[in-house]
Scaffold this active site. Structure first.
Site, PDB file in Angstrom:
ATOM      1  N   HIS A 167       0.787  -1.233   0.000  1.00 48.97           N
ATOM      2  CA  HIS A 167       0.000   0.000   0.000  1.00 48.97           C
ATOM      3  C   HIS A 167       0.819   1.284   0.000  1.00 48.97           C
ATOM      4  CE1 HIS A 167      -4.107  -1.656   0.593  1.00 48.97           C
ATOM      5  NE2 HIS A 167      -3.469  -2.660   1.160  1.00 48.97           N
ATOM      6  N   ASP A 192       4.167   9.428  -1.603  1.00 47.43           N
ATOM      7  CA  ASP A 192       2.960   8.802  -1.072  1.00 47.43           C
ATOM      8  C   ASP A 192       2.533   7.677  -1.986  1.00 47.43           C
ATOM      9  OD1 ASP A 192       0.943   8.469   0.787  1.00 47.43           O
ATOM     10  OD2 ASP A 192       0.359  10.572   0.762  1.00 47.43           O
TER      11      ASP A 192
END
Length: 453
Positions: A158, A365
């Protein structure tokens, strides 16, 4: 066909004597699937896990079970705060100088991963699918594969997967790669991360790579991009909620300015909060006209407060906020309203609704769901988005910036504020369509369909 989810944190929390679903994108996506199909969620439990290692939910008519692992203080310190948060997290986000490569961290990480795998094997039915989540559990797929060679195993990463030149800094880079390759399908948010993983498998393990396949130990492991989204239906409803709209109006009255900028982040060095504040300061220096006309709300949710680097970051942010407000504040105008606390989803939706511009400028990110939340809740807001977030690859209508370029971000703030309404509506309308297509429930369905094909 049942489902076994293996994740670091449990999906339920105790509230007023009863268990309720936790808040978070992963829980939102996977609990409905688990409830529908039946199965088990294997996770690190809270302090009650030693006495209650299994938790049927709902208690009266269980749809699934949570298998809870109790972790000792040493395990938490070395596996979670050590290997996960001080090694894998900074390295994956390209902060090599912040990595703390202690062997005791990796040894405890391997032991805890073994415990997760053993707990999974206890509940893994013959026809069940296992889906392992994220960087805390990289060794679990390989352990499961050794125990059940014919089992169906998926794995999802993730956060960013870095370039091989960065990944190979880890003394355990190859062992961790082998662990992940125990899965049948390995998922990432965007193609860039998938390509970086394929490169690492080829160059560090000598694996044969064909298109998106890694040929490894007599198997073919598929490496795929599956961008995650938000619960778009929930945010659509929130954006029209009268209470949310009323709170948004209150925020605008509180600001007392024509324009509101917004940042929403966990307090983490990867999120670019310091650089964003410096860009706002530069904007005020270069644009005297907007002094007193623009307010910047920065929401910073406390995170990993036991880690010294995070406490040091908070001190730096406090100092910069104080400097900006001390330099520019006048006649009741507070340039930066810094909110260091957690907010509910409804409260955040009100901030999204109130803001004219969202500054989502992480230094790295994996995806960044705040960008999508803002798009879903906003009516005509402009999204200023870091090129170094995975979201930039799926949200092209945002104003893209290099978060390290202080001058460039300052110029983007000016451009966003001055943008004609027609262009604002065109951009937000296109972004809303993209966010709808990325819906988190669709993400879970698409990955499982690929795994179970």
């Amino acid at each position: 066909m049942g489902l076994v989810i293996v994740a670091n944190r449990e999906p339920l929390r105790e509230q007023e004597g009863r268990w309720v679903p936790s808040v978070g994108g992963l829980v939102t996506a996977l609990l409905p699937v688990l409830a529908r199909r039946g199965g088990v969620w294997v996770a690190w439990g809270d302090r009650t896990a030693r006495e209650r290692p299994t938790l049927p939910y709902p208690p009266n008519h269980p749809q699934f079970t949570v298998r809870r692992l109790y972790l000792s203080e040493r395990e938490v310190s070395h596996y979670y705060y050590g290997m996960a948060n001080r090694v894998l997290w900074p390295l994956a986000h390209y902060f090599i100088e912040r990595t703390d490569l202690r062997r005791e961290f990796y040894k405890e990480y391997a032991r805890v991963n073994q415990r997760f795998a053993e707990a999974t094997l206890e509940v893994w039915g013959t026809d069940d699918t296992v889906w392992v989540q994220d960087y805390q559990l990289m060794l679990v797929p390989g352990i499961l594969r050794q125990a059940r060679p014919e089992g169906r195993i998926g794995y999802f990463w993730h956060i960013p997967w870095p370039a091989v030149e960065v990944w190979r800094v880890l003394p355990w880079a190859r062992a961790l790669l082998r662990g992940v390759l125990g899965a049948d399908v390995v998922g990432f948010h965007v193609e860039e991360y998938a390509e970086n993983f394929l490169d690492a498998a080829r160059r560090l393990l000598g694996a044969e790579v064909r298109d998106n396949l890694v040929c490894w130990e007599g198997r073919r492991v598929r490496i795929e991009a599956h961008p995650i989204g938000i619960d778009t239906r929930a945010y659509r409803h929130l954006s029209y909620d009268p209470k949310v709209r009323a709170e948004a109006q209150r925020i605008r009255r509180e600001a007392g300015t024509e324009h509101i900028l917004l940042g929403v982040d966990r307090l983490d060095y990867t999120k670019g909060i310091l650089e964003r504040l410096l860009a706002f300061e530069r904007f005020l220096q270069a644009n005297p006209y907007y002094r007193g006309r623009v307010t910047f709300y920065q929401v910073a949710t406390p995170s990993r407060t036991r880690v010294e680097s995070y406490r040091a970051l908070k001190r730096e942010i406090d100092e910069i906020v104080g400097r900006i407000n001390g330099s520019f504040m006048r006649d009741g105008w507070v340039p930066v309203r810094y909110l260091y606390r957690a907010f509910t989803r409804e409260q955040l939706a009100a901030f999204y609704r109130a803001a004219d511009v969202a500054l989502i400028t992480p230094l790295r990110d994996g995806m960044n769901l705040v960008a999508q939340e803002f798009v879903a809740a906003s009516e005509d807001g402009i999204l200023v988005l870091s090129d170094l977030a995975g979201a930039a690859q799926v949200l092209p209508e945002a104003l893209h910036v290099n978060p390290y370029d202080i001058e460039g971000v300052a110029q983007a703030i000016r451009e966003a504020i001055r943008m004609p309404m027609r262009e604002r509506y065109a951009r937000i309308s296109a972004l809303k369509q993209r966010v709808e297509a990325l819906d988190v429930h669709g993400w879970a369905r698409r990955f499982l369909e690929s795994l179970e094909v």
